[in-house]
Design a protein around this motif. Structure first.
Motif, PDB file in Angstrom:
ATOM      1  N   GLU A 273     -10.272  -0.970  -8.284  1.00  0.00           N
ATOM      2  CA  GLU A 273      -9.184  -1.232  -9.219  1.00  0.00           C
ATOM      3  C   GLU A 273      -7.881  -0.983  -8.473  1.00  0.00           C
ATOM      4  O   GLU A 273      -7.893  -0.400  -7.386  1.00  0.00           O
ATOM      5  CB  GLU A 273      -9.338  -0.336 -10.459  1.00  0.00           C
ATOM      6  CG  GLU A 273     -10.662  -0.615 -11.187  1.00  0.00           C
ATOM      7  CD  GLU A 273     -10.860   0.204 -12.473  1.00  0.00           C
ATOM      8  OE1 GLU A 273      -9.924   0.945 -12.849  1.00  0.00           O
ATOM      9  OE2 GLU A 273     -11.942   0.077 -13.062  1.00  0.00           O
TER      10      GLU A 273
ATOM     11  N   ILE B 162      -9.945  -5.510  -8.703  1.00  0.00           N
ATOM     12  CA  ILE B 162      -9.301  -6.268  -7.624  1.00  0.00           C
ATOM     13  C   ILE B 162     -10.226  -6.357  -6.406  1.00  0.00           C
ATOM     14  O   ILE B 162     -11.220  -5.639  -6.322  1.00  0.00           O
ATOM     15  CB  ILE B 162      -7.952  -5.652  -7.195  1.00  0.00           C
ATOM     16  CG1 ILE B 162      -8.141  -4.256  -6.591  1.00  0.00           C
ATOM     17  CG2 ILE B 162      -6.980  -5.615  -8.361  1.00  0.00           C
ATOM     18  CD1 ILE B 162      -6.896  -3.724  -5.896  1.00  0.00           C
ATOM     19  N   PHE B 163      -9.846  -7.239  -5.487  1.00  0.00           N
ATOM     20  CA  PHE B 163     -10.606  -7.453  -4.247  1.00  0.00           C
ATOM     21  C   PHE B 163     -12.039  -7.887  -4.533  1.00  0.00           C
ATOM     22  O   PHE B 163     -12.978  -7.491  -3.839  1.00  0.00           O
ATOM     23  CB  PHE B 163     -10.627  -6.186  -3.377  1.00  0.00           C
ATOM     24  CG  PHE B 163      -9.267  -5.734  -2.908  1.00  0.00           C
ATOM     25  CD1 PHE B 163      -8.169  -6.566  -3.014  1.00  0.00           C
ATOM     26  CD2 PHE B 163      -9.091  -4.473  -2.340  1.00  0.00           C
ATOM     27  CE1 PHE B 163      -6.912  -6.149  -2.570  1.00  0.00           C
ATOM     28  CE2 PHE B 163      -7.844  -4.056  -1.892  1.00  0.00           C
ATOM     29  CZ  PHE B 163      -6.748  -4.883  -2.010  1.00  0.00           C
TER      30      PHE B 163
ATOM     31  N   GLU C 286      -5.884 -13.339  -3.745  1.00  0.00           N
ATOM     32  CA  GLU C 286      -5.070 -12.630  -2.755  1.00  0.00           C
ATOM     33  C   GLU C 286      -4.743 -13.553  -1.581  1.00  0.00           C
ATOM     34  O   GLU C 286      -5.581 -14.358  -1.158  1.00  0.00           O
ATOM     35  CB  GLU C 286      -5.830 -11.402  -2.218  1.00  0.00           C
ATOM     36  CG  GLU C 286      -6.290 -10.420  -3.271  1.00  0.00           C
ATOM     37  CD  GLU C 286      -5.155  -9.641  -3.931  1.00  0.00           C
ATOM     38  OE1 GLU C 286      -3.985  -9.791  -3.501  1.00  0.00           O
ATOM     39  OE2 GLU C 286      -5.437  -8.892  -4.885  1.00  0.00           O
TER      40      GLU C 286
END
Lengths: 593, 593
Positions: A169, A198-199, A257
């Motif tokens: 996160e 995320i990621f 991203e």
């Protein structure tokens, strides 16, 4: 003229069969179908797919990247990626090492690693789409309820769906105890998940009809910290207990991203907005389940470093043979040409041989880790399985961190062989360097691997795995005492093994006085361990080459590369040992502001 | 949130004035205007320009890059670059260290290096436009005819024009003896140049009204190889002997390279199609003139590595203080926060301190090289100038190669401190890593620097420069014998200096038997030398801090960083020494096919 790739099948076979004796091991572990003939056919077919389908898409993925439609949240993968995935699924590659009962081909884990290496070398970005399915498959296999296995595993193994691991996160990566995503229980036994991850690699894409997210989240009654985290399965399109696919779930890609490399890989922000999911395993025990997945994922990322290193080396070798600059110091080697090829210059050889020693030795080390996975699961008895598990636990952070750090180094040297041309996109070398840069970061940075090795595998588990490898080294050296070809390698190996043990005990002693000594030693201890382990694998490679029926040139090449390794790379242990010995006293505190 | 930059003025002053005693040196060398007050004002004003004008354009340059109009051959630089250059020229920065008689400010070379470092740290791509003017200025100063100086030097020093160095061709970089560009003499004493040059930094752009190319080419009667190369000045717009600018010359940018980094820098293919130019210096002696330029250019590229390292470190320090993950091993350091800042973890400190030790020590080493340039030109007598020139010749490849290799390492560590976030473009860390990657390639790769050091400066010149630094180290250690603060550093420094001398002699001896021993040792000898030299600069930094009137915290910080350097970085010499000692025997020949 982008970078090229040819699968190193001969050296793969050498590592797997000659050095590691995998053929016997597979039979011993009960994989009766995993005969040499079958495995050779798998290698050949895999090489064809990687060389002709995936490798040509590598530069395409870098140039085009993935794109997000902000209105719909849909992600489009680079041209050709979707079609390549369809071929992959059709070829049965998704289920290569999955159980037969769920539609897989039931091959041992180690039989799948050459294919992994080839995929990563051919096209790392593309490889990240199927890669994460393995983690999801394993988590469900080990922790899922029966209906979950039927509903989710079958399409994953078939390759019709892919999987993800949703851990990170914005405010927490390493420290998962801080995570905030919430799961609210529903009357029907399902949960509604809300939060931002995320990621998320392959978090959204256009390759398959559904995506299976394995998500870490907190139940309402969860204890604080890492002991209050549960694991959930949350599909992109809802899946009923009968396995039927339903409406779109409240799962959406918020953004992609912009990264240094692996542009073809979709690294997503994934928003869960009351998304329907199911608990996998016990409440509050999710981190343990996730760690199971992470261990094989870590070995897999190590192979990514290996694959990129090999591709970089192959291209640097080719270029160093073609590029004519200056004459050899001892006089022209190619007097008929305007200058000699740069491969004759000792400093170019130094760079190429560094890559060669790290790639070929690293291949044995990486494949050995995979073989330990099979031993740990299918060993003859509890003692054998425990021994393999200890060894595997010890080697996993070493394989992950060293093969990826060496990936950074090899892509550096290989680019350097090209001189200024290496910096230009058209040669493809700079893409390899940019792509490699992710591997020491994701699935736990090198620093985190070092802490896992030093803090957990050495301190908490009292070096059980270290004892196994030290025992193997001693037995190997004893068995080959008096062998003239091996003699130059055995004495330094014995000395290093002894030093390894002593350094380990010395750190342990200091750490009882100051717990920060663990962190102070961790990185250098990890790299030290990697170099000594590699010395062992190189000595074994020389022995295996001698014992094989391969041509003399092959045997000489292995011996020469081992000579280089012992003379020029293994001495790095001197620097790491000195850093370890200096302890926390050499590592002053930096001000907090 | 791109990466930020604040000029480290305090540490720059410490390196230049406290450690290196530049204030006295400048007066001694006859630069009477280069007083501390003047230099402080230059630093302050330079910092303001770099921080507020150049730094904000760093990410802009990366995103936009340069663009080529294929119809006209015109190159447009990224938004803001042209305006920033106008401010730079207006501020008189172009002529900071150029002679007063040609419109410069006449400051010593070393007074200009902090500004160079700041420019490179703030915006490496932008800095490459004015950088090459210095090389052209120097070549014309030293080898140009009077009318050439009047016609070309004045606008270069004023900043109205910029310069380039046109060496490389598609088939030759290092091996300039192979170059093919031809120069045909004309009746009026001019020449017509025809050929293709590649990798021409700032070869075409929109910042100035004219561009002055310094071009290596062959005259019709030129001997083959490197002894038949002459130097020419070829402007973009023709320039008469009266300095008047005329029509467009037959010089055209054929394409821009797509590079891994420094996107804002125009790396051009330049086609000369019978372009009008003039011979600079003697026929067939062009390589010598170019080498003069290359030596200062090499020191300047070293500073690029330093500048990027410092910017990377600054951002990693900030992030490591902000990012909260996990608790310190000894218990919470910030119990009021959800977790401790990662700077408390020993492994994060290891990465930050590695950067700090290499940046602050490297700054002294880089500035010292610049001071040697002044000593070599303006020393009191021939002996002093010769001594400085020997020292400079020895240190130039070390400064270039080490500061750039450390630039790769520091940008690596700094990115690593960010974890996965470092791989994402928005933090700006990956741009620093990509930009740094060029520095070990251009102006001679690390391997070429190593051959220059080992083959020319050690073997051919019999280690004259090594003797100077060994003498300095011995004198320094003797002068500080008995100093308790310095004691921990002096003993290892003396030991390393002795080992350095012995290794050098041993290589020399082996090289008489086999000339390939030079190339086999070169890289490791260069890095070994860099680490021992840095140990000397760190010991001197500790002594200078103690002797200064700076706060105790500053003195402690220098001592602690030196402690880290000696404990954790200097031991890398052990690995390099072992590699050197293994010689050519550890470096097997690789097949030509």
């Amino acid at each position: 003229m982008s970078s090229s790739y040819k699968a190193p099948l001969d050296d793969m076979r050498f590592a797997l069969f000659d050095v590691l004796g995998a053929e016997d091991a597979f039979q011993r572990l009960g994989f009766t179908d995993a005969t040499r003939d079958i495995l050779d056919a798998v290698l050949e077919e895999g090489a064809r797919f990687c060389e002709t389908v995936l490798a040509p898409l590598n530069a395409v993925g870098d140039t085009h990247g993935c794109t997000l439609d902000k209105d719909t949240g849909a992600v489009t993968t680079p041209p050709g990626f979707k079609e390549a995935y369809a071929q992959y699924a059709e070829g049965g590659w998704a289920g290569l090492v999955s159980p037969v009962e769920f539609g897989g081909q039931g091959l041992p884990h180690a039989a799948g690693v050459p294919m992994k290496e080839m995929i990563d070398a051919a096209n790392l970005s593309w490889g990240n789409f199927p890669l994460l399915s393995h983690g999801a498959t394993e988590a469900l296999l080990q922790h899922g309820e029966d209906w979950q296995k039927q509903a989710f595993l079958l399409p994953l193994v078939e390759g019709r769906w892919t999987g993800t691991m949703c851990l990170t996160e914005p405010h927490c990566g390493t420290d998962l105890g801080l995570l905030k995503t919430r799961a609210e229980p529903q009357a029907d036994g399902s949960y509604h998940l809300t939060g931002t991850k995320i990621f998320i690699t392959a978090g959204e894409h256009d390759m398959t009809e559904n995506i299976v997210h394995l998500v870490l989240a907190r139940l309402p009654d969860a204890p604080a910290g890492s002991k209050g985290i549960s694991l959930f399965v949350v599909p992109k399109f809802k899946v009923g207990r009968d396995g039927a696919m339903g409406d779109a779930n409240a799962v959406r890609c918020g953004s992609l991203e912009h990264k240094m490399g692996i542009h073809g890989s979709a690294t997503c922000v994934i928003n869960f907005d009351g998304a329907e999911g199911y608990l996998v395993g016990q409440p509050h025990k999710g981190l343990m389940g996730m760690f199971t997945m992470m261990n094989t994922a870590r070995l897999a990322v190590g192979l990514q470093g290996l694959g990129l290193s090999d591709r970089a080396l192959q291209n640097a070798l080719r270029y160093s043979r073609e590029r004519l600059q200056m004459r050899a110091a001892g006089g022209p080697v190619c007097p008929d040409k305007p200058a000699d090829p740069i491969i004759v210059h000792p400093d170019v050889r130094r760079m190429l041989l560094t890559c060669k020693a790290l790639v070929e030795g690293g291949r044995v080390m990486g494949y050995h880790g995979a073989l330990l996975v099979d031993e740990a699961h299918h060993g003859a008895d509890a003692a054998a399985r425990q021994r393999a598990d200890d060894f595997l636990g010890f080697m996993t952070p070493i394989v992950k961190a060293c093969l990826t750090e060496w990936g950074i180094e090899c892509t550096y040297h290989a680019l350097q062989c090209f001189g200024g041309h290496g910096y230009i996109a058209e040669h493809g070398m700079e893409q390899l360097a940019r792509d490699a840069r992710i591997t020491t970061l994701y699935e736990g940075t090198t620093g985190i691997q070092a802490l896992d090795l030093m803090g957990r595998k050495v301190m908490q588990l009292q070096g059980a795995g270290l004892k196994v490898i030290l025992g193997e080294i001693a037995a190997f050296c004893e068995a080959h005492a008096g062998d003239a070809t091996l003699a130059p390698f055995l004495a330094p190996l014995v000395a290093k093994a002894g030093e390894w043990q002593q350094l380990t005990m010395a750190i342990g002693k200091r750490a009882t006085a100051n717990p920060d000594e663990v962190g102070a030693a961790a990185y250098d201890y990890l790299m030290y361990s990697g170099y000594v382990a590699l010395a062992y694998w190189w000595a074994r490679s020389v022995a295996a080459a001698q014992a094989s029926d391969r041509p003399q040139a092959f045997k000489d090449d292995k011996r020469d590369t081992a000579t280089f390794y012992f003379a020029r790379i293994l001495p790095r242990t001197l620097a790491h040992a000195a850093a370890i010995e200096s302890g926390i006293g050499g590592l002053p505190v930096l001000p907090l502001e």
